[in-house]
Scaffold this motif. Structure first.
Motif: not given
Length: 460
Positions: A111-115, A173-178
């Motif tokens: 999954l792309e960030p913000g998508d 953690e960054a991906q879970v946040t997104q």
């Protein structure tokens, strides 16, 4: 904290951090604590006390039968809601296979960030049916129990965030946040109408009180707040903080807490841009906070208290505890707290001067100059309006003259065309007469030649 003779607002970095020294940003709404420490303290204070049995000496228990019954009923309601959210512990549900879980996690990894649209497509796909059902059940139950106290709704939403994030515990953690930002947007967009400015709290009354407070401080000038830009360099329509004012007003139109935080971040970035254009030196924390107070006073955002409480109650904890958005939101909370407690010394004014400004008996010199500029501008606009009306009248008269001239030209052309036709007819008639005359002459010449030839033959 708030008083300074040269600059009305001063706050150190340590004052923005949590009082428990956990390293995260605190908030005046949480008594200087971060959201994690505040919730831990609130839950510790709200835990039901153990029942004290009557002792053998016959002394009474420390609380009455009514309180005992009330706590039992409260616990029963909480357990009922939890069963509706997470299902009954019996019978046990079938465990999700490792293969299907791996397929779901693989889809979310790409999954792309913000998508957000892509997140919804993945959530609605067959492998994510378990997660989708979980979100749907939570939304339906929250809507059905929308009359619960808003703090209880906040706890339930935060518990849902935490349990949903545990599903992706293997992710960075960054991906879970997104992913959780997408979950927050999905959940709170649906729940906004149920939990925003809830009837169980006094947010609406505090909104009105804050709006009246800001409206009563409309006389405060940038110089009083220590905003680092001179008044004479700023025109009436060229306020460098206008984009920041627009951004903070847009916060009320958003539904998801992260979108409201984005408006706060956008406003703060515009403040820094205005400070960089107005001052040759780099902006510091004091300049930023005083400018943010000025922006809030000029914007008077609608339902500011409700919007901030909505973000505090239902936003993701990491968005408020750390990072750029957490720093900006903490400063906004400090700005609102400063406005609520604003007095004369904070603006380098005596109590008598402050009271005179609040009662409308005094007007700042800078405000008088600005009002004079506004008056001059209005007079100039009136003059331009009169000149525009005269120009319109002249254009109408010129247009009428032009139409009259065109009509005269057309009439002259018609007259000339008719005269030309008559002249052409006369020329044609004269030409025909000339042609007939020439024909007669030729015939007479031929007759004479014939007669002359006949006489010559007779003579012979």
């Amino acid at each position: 904290m708030w008083m300074d003779k040269q600059r009305g607002i001063r706050v150190s970095q340590e004052e923005l951090l949590c009082k428990n020294a956990c390293g995260y940003y605190g908030n005046p709404a949480w008594q200087g604590l971060c959201s994690k420490c505040w919730r831990e303290r609130a839950r510790a204070a709200g835990t039901p006390r153990e029942e004290i049995r009557p002792r053998c000496d016959g002394t009474l228990p420390t609380f009455s039968k009514f309180e005992e019954k009330k706590n039992i009923e409260k616990g029963r309601r909480i357990n009922t809601v939890r069963r509706l959210f997470w299902g009954s512990p019996s019978p046990p549900k079938p465990q999700e296979s490792s293969e299907s879980r791996a397929n779901v996690l693989k889809a979310y990894e790409n999954l792309e960030p913000g998508d957000f649209t892509g997140f919804l497509k993945i959530l609605r796909s067959p492998p994510s049916q378990r997660l989708q059902s979980r979100c749907t059940a939570f939304l339906n139950t929250m809507e059905a129990y929308h009359d619960l106290p808003v703090q209880k709704q906040s706890d339930l939403v935060q518990d849902f965030y935490q349990s949903f994030a545990e599903y992706f515990s293997s992710f960075p953690e960054a991906q879970v946040t997104q992913i959780m930002e997408h979950v927050e947007k999905l959940i709170m967009t649906r729940l906004h109408k149920w939990v925003f400015c809830h009837d169980s709290c006094d947010d609406e009354q505090k909104d009105l009180a804050l709006q009246r407070r800001i409206r009563s401080l409309n006389w405060v000038t940038p110089q009083m707040l220590g905003v680092p830009f001179p008044d004479e360099k700023v025109s009436v329509t060229g306020d460098p903080f206008l984009p920041a004012i627009t951004a903070i007003i847009e916060m009320d139109a958003k539904r998801a807490p992260q979108d409201k935080l984005a408006c706060v971040s956008k406003c703060s970035q515009h403040v820094f841009e205005a400070l960089s254009r107005s001052n040759s030196e780099p902006a510091n924390a004091d300049d930023f906070l005083s400018s943010l107070v000025y922006v809030v006073l000029k914007a008077n955002p609608p339902r500011l208290h409700s919007n901030m409480q909505y973000v505090i109650r239902f936003g993701l904890p990491h968005s408020l505890m750390a990072g750029e958005s957490g720093y900006y939101f903490t400063n906004l909370s400090c700005a609102v707290a400063f406005i609520e407690k604003l007095d004369g010394p904070a603006l380098s004014l005596s109590p008598e001067e402050f009271e005179g400004y609040m009662l409308g008996q005094r007007t700042p010199c800078a405000l008088n100059r600005r009002q004079q500029v506004i008056s001059d501008t209005q007079n100039l606009l009136e003059d331009l309006k009169g000149r525009q009306e005269k120009l319109d009248q002249g254009m109408d008269a010129l247009n009428a003259q032009l139409q009259k001239w065109v009509q005269e030209v057309h009439s002259q052309l018609d007259e000339t065309r008719s005269q030309f036709v008559l002249a052409q007819k006369e020329i044609t008639a004269q030409k025909e007469v000339l042609l007939s005359t020439q024909d007669n002459k030729e015939e007479s010449v031929l007759v004479l030649e014939d007669q002359d030839g006949g006489l010559r033959e007779t003579g012979c």
